[in-house]
Scaffold this motif. Structure first.
Motif, PDB file in Angstrom:
ATOM      1  N   VAL A   1      -9.615   3.695  11.883  1.00  0.00           N
ATOM      2  CA  VAL A   1      -9.280   4.693  10.865  1.00  0.00           C
ATOM      3  C   VAL A   1      -7.862   5.211  11.069  1.00  0.00           C
ATOM      4  CG1 VAL A   1      -9.874   6.966   9.940  1.00  0.00           C
ATOM      5  CG2 VAL A   1     -11.684   5.348  10.523  1.00  0.00           C
ATOM      6  N   VAL A   2      -7.476   5.456  12.320  1.00  0.00           N
ATOM      7  CA  VAL A   2      -6.123   5.947  12.598  1.00  0.00           C
ATOM      8  C   VAL A   2      -5.082   4.914  12.183  1.00  0.00           C
ATOM      9  CG1 VAL A   2      -4.532   6.654  14.407  1.00  0.00           C
ATOM     10  CG2 VAL A   2      -6.866   7.468  14.444  1.00  0.00           C
ATOM     11  N   VAL A   3      -5.321   3.654  12.518  1.00  0.00           N
ATOM     12  CA  VAL A   3      -4.381   2.600  12.125  1.00  0.00           C
ATOM     13  C   VAL A   3      -4.275   2.520  10.607  1.00  0.00           C
ATOM     14  CG1 VAL A   3      -3.971   0.112  12.160  1.00  0.00           C
ATOM     15  CG2 VAL A   3      -4.718   1.285  14.238  1.00  0.00           C
ATOM     16  N   GLY A   4      -5.407   2.676   9.906  1.00  0.00           N
ATOM     17  CA  GLY A   4      -5.380   2.683   8.443  1.00  0.00           C
ATOM     18  C   GLY A   4      -4.564   3.839   7.894  1.00  0.00           C
ATOM     19  N   ILE A   5      -4.715   5.024   8.486  1.00  0.00           N
ATOM     20  CA  ILE A   5      -3.944   6.195   8.037  1.00  0.00           C
ATOM     21  C   ILE A   5      -2.454   5.964   8.256  1.00  0.00           C
ATOM     22  CG2 ILE A   5      -3.454   8.617   8.581  1.00  0.00           C
ATOM     23  CD1 ILE A   5      -6.448   9.003   9.052  1.00  0.00           C
ATOM     24  N   LEU A   6      -2.098   5.395   9.396  1.00  0.00           N
ATOM     25  CA  LEU A   6      -0.683   5.126   9.679  1.00  0.00           C
ATOM     26  C   LEU A   6      -0.120   4.090   8.704  1.00  0.00           C
ATOM     27  CD1 LEU A   6      -0.626   5.072  13.594  1.00  0.00           C
ATOM     28  CD2 LEU A   6      -0.202   6.982  12.037  1.00  0.00           C
ATOM     29  N   LEU A   7      -0.913   3.080   8.365  1.00  0.00           N
ATOM     30  CA  LEU A   7      -0.454   2.081   7.397  1.00  0.00           C
ATOM     31  C   LEU A   7      -0.251   2.702   6.019  1.00  0.00           C
ATOM     32  CD1 LEU A   7      -2.604  -1.055   8.340  1.00  0.00           C
ATOM     33  CD2 LEU A   7      -0.155  -0.704   8.713  1.00  0.00           C
ATOM     34  N   VAL A   8      -1.173   3.563   5.607  1.00  0.00           N
ATOM     35  CA  VAL A   8      -1.016   4.259   4.318  1.00  0.00           C
ATOM     36  C   VAL A   8       0.249   5.111   4.324  1.00  0.00           C
ATOM     37  CG1 VAL A   8      -2.009   6.039   2.825  1.00  0.00           C
ATOM     38  CG2 VAL A   8      -3.467   4.238   3.761  1.00  0.00           C
ATOM     39  N   THR A   9       0.514   5.783   5.440  1.00  0.00           N
ATOM     40  CA  THR A   9       1.722   6.604   5.548  1.00  0.00           C
ATOM     41  C   THR A   9       2.975   5.758   5.388  1.00  0.00           C
ATOM     42  OG1 THR A   9       0.585   8.134   7.041  1.00  0.00           O
ATOM     43  CG2 THR A   9       2.992   8.193   7.031  1.00  0.00           C
ATOM     44  N   VAL A  10       3.007   4.608   6.042  1.00  0.00           N
ATOM     45  CA  VAL A  10       4.187   3.744   5.966  1.00  0.00           C
ATOM     46  C   VAL A  10       4.359   3.179   4.561  1.00  0.00           C
ATOM     47  CG1 VAL A  10       5.205   1.601   6.815  1.00  0.00           C
ATOM     48  CG2 VAL A  10       4.142   3.190   8.420  1.00  0.00           C
ATOM     49  N   VAL A  11       3.260   2.701   3.957  1.00  0.00           N
ATOM     50  CA  VAL A  11       3.349   2.035   2.658  1.00  0.00           C
ATOM     51  C   VAL A  11       3.637   3.024   1.535  1.00  0.00           C
ATOM     52  CG1 VAL A  11       2.047   0.702   0.945  1.00  0.00           C
ATOM     53  CG2 VAL A  11       1.880   0.121   3.375  1.00  0.00           C
ATOM     54  N   VAL A  12       3.015   4.189   1.580  1.00  0.00           N
ATOM     55  CA  VAL A  12       3.123   5.140   0.474  1.00  0.00           C
ATOM     56  C   VAL A  12       4.342   6.039   0.608  1.00  0.00           C
ATOM     57  CG1 VAL A  12       1.967   7.061  -0.704  1.00  0.00           C
ATOM     58  CG2 VAL A  12       0.641   5.090   0.078  1.00  0.00           C
ATOM     59  N   LEU A  13       4.724   6.386   1.841  1.00  0.00           N
ATOM     60  CA  LEU A  13       5.801   7.369   2.030  1.00  0.00           C
ATOM     61  C   LEU A  13       7.086   6.755   2.580  1.00  0.00           C
ATOM     62  CD1 LEU A  13       3.780  10.369   3.519  1.00  0.00           C
ATOM     63  CD2 LEU A  13       4.523  10.040   1.164  1.00  0.00           C
ATOM     64  N   VAL A  14       6.998   6.077   3.702  1.00  0.00           N
ATOM     65  CA  VAL A  14       8.200   5.658   4.415  1.00  0.00           C
ATOM     66  C   VAL A  14       8.954   4.576   3.656  1.00  0.00           C
ATOM     67  CG1 VAL A  14       9.082   4.676   6.555  1.00  0.00           C
ATOM     68  CG2 VAL A  14       7.179   6.303   6.620  1.00  0.00           C
ATOM     69  N   ILE A  15       8.261   3.498   3.270  1.00  0.00           N
ATOM     70  CA  ILE A  15       8.935   2.380   2.607  1.00  0.00           C
ATOM     71  C   ILE A  15       9.552   2.792   1.271  1.00  0.00           C
ATOM     72  CG2 ILE A  15       8.579   0.111   1.564  1.00  0.00           C
ATOM     73  CD1 ILE A  15       6.640  -0.530   3.783  1.00  0.00           C
ATOM     74  N   PRO A  16       8.834   3.492   0.363  1.00  0.00           N
ATOM     75  CA  PRO A  16       9.478   3.904  -0.898  1.00  0.00           C
ATOM     76  C   PRO A  16      10.682   4.817  -0.696  1.00  0.00           C
ATOM     77  CG  PRO A  16       7.103   4.060  -1.089  1.00  0.00           C
ATOM     78  CD  PRO A  16       7.399   3.802   0.345  1.00  0.00           C
ATOM     79  N   PHE A  17      10.577   5.757   0.250  1.00  0.00           N
ATOM     80  CA  PHE A  17      11.696   6.659   0.494  1.00  0.00           C
ATOM     81  C   PHE A  17      12.909   5.897   1.006  1.00  0.00           C
ATOM     82  CE2 PHE A  17      14.096   9.511   3.296  1.00  0.00           C
ATOM     83  CZ  PHE A  17      14.389  10.544   2.410  1.00  0.00           C
ATOM     84  N   TYR A  18      12.686   4.986   1.950  1.00  0.00           N
ATOM     85  CA  TYR A  18      13.802   4.219   2.502  1.00  0.00           C
ATOM     86  C   TYR A  18      14.401   3.293   1.445  1.00  0.00           C
ATOM     87  CZ  TYR A  18      16.449   1.279   5.720  1.00  0.00           C
ATOM     88  OH  TYR A  18      17.455   0.605   6.351  1.00  0.00           O
ATOM     89  N   ALA A  19      13.539   2.658   0.622  1.00  0.00           N
ATOM     90  CA  ALA A  19      14.039   1.749  -0.410  1.00  0.00           C
ATOM     91  C   ALA A  19      14.865   2.498  -1.449  1.00  0.00           C
ATOM     92  CB  ALA A  19      12.865   1.030  -1.079  1.00  0.00           C
TER      93      ALA A  19
END
Length: 367
Positions: free
Chosen positions: A73-91
């Motif tokens: 579950v923690v790994v899933g939450i971290l993946l959601v954070t990266v995909v939804v927040l980090v990658i769009p913001f950086y792009a």
């Protein structure tokens, strides 16, 4: 039997009270030193705490109700954070920087638009403001930033990595983390519960609510620019989504220049249409949704949100959109706690036996 430790018999020069005061001062000093050393990474810890509150309902439902594996579950939450927040913001940041660099390397394109705007309005801006010189200075400034972009990208990756690392251990060791807060924070359990409710309300109103407002404004802005023929309308709609997080300015930073661009191209009808939709629909729907969602999702007064955003952005940057209102709300909660504690203390003093009441000296009468 004599102790083998030669320091046991040495007399300590401090009284117990002095040792207590020095212990507290040492804790404060070491804490301040740690905060000072980690100041540039403070955003990572604040973001981790906010995302912990955002994702905790998912965590409770999946781990404690459905009995899923905690680490999965923690790994899933971290993946959601990266995909939804980090990658769009950086792009988006990279795209904006690329366009800014393109304008800096070829300022004549922007100057051409300004000339067309002068021709359409009849106002001579170039001579009054010396636009060419300003553009050249801006281009030189942007070019000077280029060597620091690599280090900024590295710093961004460090902050994101530290945020994800902190989130991982906050979820995996959730019980110890929450027990530590109850043990070491200098508040009663009732006060901690009030602070927790205030944190949840602020996250609901200023994260989830703000995301909904920004999505609506971004979609409306992108659709408006698309209808009125502005190039790259979808891209600028995404920019409007992020701009909507900024107080006061917000989406006018996107549809305002778009209207000027259409006006400079001779499309006066499209420019007026963009301005009308922007002022009448996009700005007003922001005010209405922000107040309604802040009241329903978090029961936060709009004034607290406004003052907190202005305060937080000035101190913490983009993360201050959430941290600022939280600081103001915590101040209000602690003021209420102080009022309640002070009232209880006064009741204890009034109801205490006469021998325990403080003696208040009265002035002697003079003949």
């Amino acid at each position: 039997m004599r102790s083998s430790d030669p320091f046991v018999a040495v007399e300590n020069i401090y009284t117990p009270r002095q040792r207590y005061v020095l212990l507290v001062a040492s804790l404060i000093g070491l804490g301040a030193l740690m905060v000072f050393g980690l100041a540039q990474y403070l955003t990572a810890f604040l973001a981790a705490g906010i995302l912990f509150v955002v994702f905790r309902p998912w965590w409770l439902a999946l781990v404690y109700q459905r009995r899923w594996n905690r680490q999965m579950v923690v790994v899933g939450i971290l993946l959601v954070t990266v995909v939804v927040l980090v990658i769009p913001f950086y792009a988006l940041t990279s795209l904006l920087l690329d366009r800014l660099i393109a304008f800096a390397q070829n300022p004549n394109r922007l100057l051409e638009v300004i000339h067309k705007l002068e021709k359409a309005t009849g106002f001579q801006l170039t001579e009054q403001l010396n636009v060419r010189q300003l553009l050249l200075q801006g281009a030189a400034k942007v070019t000077s930033w280029l060597p620091t972009l690599a280090s900024s990208a590295l710093n961004f990756l460090v902050i994101v990595g530290l945020m994800l690392f902190t989130m991982y251990y906050m979820f995996m060791q959730e019980t110890f983390f929450l027990l530590g807060l109850h043990r070491y924070l200098p508040f009663r359990n009732e006060t901690l519960q009030e602070l927790g409710e205030s944190l949840q309300n602020n996250v609901n109103a200023n994260v989830l609510g703000q995301v909904l407002v920004s999505v609506v404004q971004g979609v409306l802005t992108g659709a408006t620019l698309l209808i009125f023929g502005v190039p790259d309308a979808v891209f600028w709609g995404v920019v409007a989504f992020f701009a909507a997080f900024l107080p006061v300015l917000g989406t006018p930073l996107v549809w305002g220049p778009a209207a000027l661009y259409q006006f400079s191209q001779g499309n006066k009808g499209q420019a007026i249409g963009i301005l009308l939709v922007g002022f009448i629909l996009i700005m007003n729907i922001d005010n209405v949704l922000r107040i309604v969602l802040a009241k329903r999702m978090g029961n936060i007064h709009p004034l607290i949100t406004l003052v907190g955003i202005v305060l937080g952005v000035e101190i913490f940057g983009i993360i201050g959109l959430v941290v600022g209102p939280l600081l103001v709300s915590y101040f209000m909660v602690l003021m209420e706690v102080f009022r309640r504690e002070n009232r209880q203390h006064m009741k204890l003093v009034v109801n205490s036996p006469p021998e325990h009441k403080p003696v208040i000296p009265t002035p002697e009468k003079t003949e």
